[in-house]
Enzyme design. Structure first.
Site, short mmCIF file in Angstrom:
data_model
loop_
_atom_site.label_atom_id
_atom_site.label_comp_id
_atom_site.label_asym_id
_atom_site.label_seq_id
_atom_site.Cartn_x
_atom_site.Cartn_y
_atom_site.Cartn_z
N ASP A 1 45.33 23.74 42.36
CA ASP A 1 46.20 23.13 41.35
C ASP A 1 47.49 22.59 41.96
OD1 ASP A 1 47.15 22.57 38.61
OD2 ASP A 1 48.58 24.16 39.06
N CYS B 1 34.69 44.03 31.13
CA CYS B 1 35.54 44.77 32.06
C CYS B 1 36.50 45.67 31.29
CB CYS B 1 36.37 43.82 32.93
SG CYS B 1 35.43 43.06 34.24
N GLU C 1 38.35 42.96 39.62
CA GLU C 1 39.78 42.64 39.76
C GLU C 1 40.04 41.97 41.11
OE1 GLU C 1 39.37 45.28 36.39
OE2 GLU C 1 38.49 45.35 38.39
#
Length: 162
Positions: free
Chosen positions: A130, A76, A116
């Site tokens: 998380d 990228c 992105e």
């Protein structure tokens, strides 16, 4: 299908040369989801998860991830992003709650922002996981997909509804 341009004359990986490509406004929209328990849903919407405001933190993580995509995905190009927006929507099911995460990324440049947008959505979902894993490790992320992209030589893409 177009020929792949990520290989050099020796058949080894390379970063594509975009020097000659014209700048244009580029937009990509990606979506993912994370399915959580009723307990996690209630903790998120009541802001009672011990690690903090889950959606606020996930939103910032998604924006940061979009800006760091070139650091994570080897081929990228580093891009000067012009805008990143993360939207959340809850869908309620009988046994679970699904958080739909939509990331929109914009730039003006010579290459697209699909990676992105996909990275932003993915990291946003990972951050929710998380922050809530102490409550339940059985959360499920995905599917993750490109919804739409505009700009550039390949033109407009819109995912067909299923």
């Amino acid at each position: 299908m177009a020929s792949f341009t990520h290989f050099n004359e020796q058949g080894r990986a390379k970063m594509v040369d975009i020097t000659e490509k014209a700048d244009s406004v580029r937009v990509a929209v990606a979506r993912t989801s994370i399915t959580v328990s009723q307990e996690i849903y209630e903790g998120i919407v009541s802001h009672s998860v011990k690690k903090g405001d889950v959606l606020a933190v996930a939103q910032v993580a998604g924006i940061m991830a979009a800006k760091k995509t070139a650091d994570l995905i080897p081929m990228c190009h580093p891009l000067m992003l012009k805008g990143v927006d993360i939207q959340f929507e809850w869908r309620m099911h009988e046994q679970s709650c699904e958080l739909i995460i939509t990331a929109t990324v914009k730039t003006k440049g010579s290459t697209g922002v699909e990676m992105e947008a996909l990275t932003a959505a993915s990291v946003c979902a990972l951050t929710v996981y998380d922050m809530c894993k102490a409550l339940d490790k059985g959360m499920v992320i995905g599917p993750t997909y490109l919804v739409e992209k505009a700009g550039g030589k390949s033109g407009h893409y819109q995912r067909k509804a299923k």
